[in-house]
Design an enzyme around this catalytic site. Structure first.
Site, short mmCIF file in Angstrom:
data_model
loop_
_atom_site.label_atom_id
_atom_site.label_comp_id
_atom_site.label_asym_id
_atom_site.label_seq_id
_atom_site.Cartn_x
_atom_site.Cartn_y
_atom_site.Cartn_z
N GLU A 20 -10.48 15.14 -47.41
CA GLU A 20 -9.25 14.74 -46.73
C GLU A 20 -9.23 15.44 -45.39
OE1 GLU A 20 -5.58 15.72 -48.75
OE2 GLU A 20 -5.69 13.92 -49.97
N HIS A 78 -6.03 23.88 -23.68
CA HIS A 78 -7.09 23.52 -24.61
C HIS A 78 -8.27 22.93 -23.86
CE1 HIS A 78 -9.18 20.54 -27.21
NE2 HIS A 78 -9.28 21.63 -27.94
N HIS A 119 -6.74 22.02 -20.41
CA HIS A 119 -5.61 21.11 -20.19
C HIS A 119 -4.40 21.47 -21.05
CE1 HIS A 119 -9.17 18.20 -19.48
NE2 HIS A 119 -8.90 18.86 -18.38
N LYS A 153 -1.69 20.27 -30.92
CA LYS A 153 -2.85 19.43 -31.21
C LYS A 153 -3.56 19.91 -32.46
CE LYS A 153 -3.76 18.61 -26.30
NZ LYS A 153 -4.70 18.85 -25.20
N GLN A 165 0.23 10.61 -31.58
CA GLN A 165 -0.84 10.01 -30.78
C GLN A 165 -2.17 10.60 -31.21
OE1 GLN A 165 -0.04 9.92 -26.53
NE2 GLN A 165 -2.16 10.37 -26.07
N ARG A 202 -24.15 10.80 -53.35
CA ARG A 202 -23.85 9.74 -52.38
C ARG A 202 -23.56 10.28 -50.99
NH1 ARG A 202 -18.71 7.67 -55.21
NH2 ARG A 202 -18.60 9.92 -55.43
N ARG A 249 -14.55 19.77 -20.96
CA ARG A 249 -13.25 19.11 -20.77
C ARG A 249 -12.22 20.22 -20.96
NH1 ARG A 249 -13.65 13.28 -21.12
NH2 ARG A 249 -15.71 12.67 -21.80
N ASP A 286 -11.25 18.53 -13.15
CA ASP A 286 -11.37 19.81 -13.85
C ASP A 286 -11.96 20.90 -12.96
OD1 ASP A 286 -10.25 18.66 -16.06
OD2 ASP A 286 -12.05 18.73 -17.30
N ASN A 330 -6.27 10.81 -30.07
CA ASN A 330 -7.18 10.64 -28.93
C ASN A 330 -8.60 10.92 -29.39
OD1 ASN A 330 -4.97 10.26 -27.15
ND2 ASN A 330 -4.77 12.46 -26.88
N GLU A 382 1.31 16.97 -16.87
CA GLU A 382 0.01 17.58 -17.12
C GLU A 382 -0.22 18.81 -16.26
OE1 GLU A 382 -3.00 14.93 -14.30
OE2 GLU A 382 -2.88 14.49 -16.43
#
Length: 181
Positions: free
Chosen positions: A28, A119, A62, A72, A47, A23, A59, A170, A49, A143
């Site tokens: 997990e 990151h 940061h 994270k 949170q 299938r 990106r 950036d 994102n 930030e």
């Protein structure tokens, strides 16, 4: 799940157990109990994102400072990226060092990035959907960032400079030596 600590203390690559059959597959993507047992600390994610990016989009790099620093747990839902974590812990023997890990919907790898790291990532596929959990809420006043092409860090982003797409923000981030840490 298989958890491997990287050369940057506290930063881990996580590979879930993936079950395949006729299938498709099942895994997990997060189990707090197993995750905390594997890394040896309690982390309360508050949170989630998600971003969508085109090939060549960077990106990076940061972070948040002070009481709003974030740990994270990052992964790719669709596509392929090169994920980068830079150690910003001033007292760390690996300060200014980085790891780069290819994350994709195929390999299903994740990276846990503790507080005290910058990151970022670059999209290597035509598009990518990127997902991450944070253990602290975003606060604009906290930030910080380091420009993606800081020569002192010297990250190989795996694409030629003329294929890299940056936001104005950036592109104007400071070098690590001038960053607010």
């Amino acid at each position: 799940m298989k958890v491997t600590e990287t050369k940057l203390k506290g930063c881990y690559i996580i590979e879930p157990r993936v079950y395949h059959d006729h299938r498709g597959c099942f895994f997990e993507s997060f189990n707090q109990q197993e995750f905390e047992a594997a890394i040896g600390e309690k982390v309360d994610f508050v949170q989630d994102n998600q971003s969508c990016s085109y090939k060549g989009v960077v990106r990076a790099l940061h972070y948040q400072v002070g009481a709003y620093a974030q740990a994270k747990l990052v992964r790719v839902l669709r596509g392929r990226v090169l994920d980068v974590a830079v150690d910003l812990r001033k007292d760390s023997p690996t300060f200014g060092d980085y790891i780069a890990v290819e994350l994709s919907d195929e390999n299903k790898k994740q990276v846990f990035i503790p507080k005290g790291f910058a990151h970022g990532f670059i999209t290597l596929s035509e598009t990518a959907e990127f997902f991450y959990k944070c253990d602290s809420f975003y606060q604009k006043e906290a930030e910080g960032g380091v420009v993606y092409n800081d020569p002192d860090i010297n990250i190989d982003w795996m694409l030629p400079k003329d294929e890299i797409i940056l936001s104005d923000r950036d592109a104007s981030l400071p070098k690590l030596k001038d960053a607010r840490l």
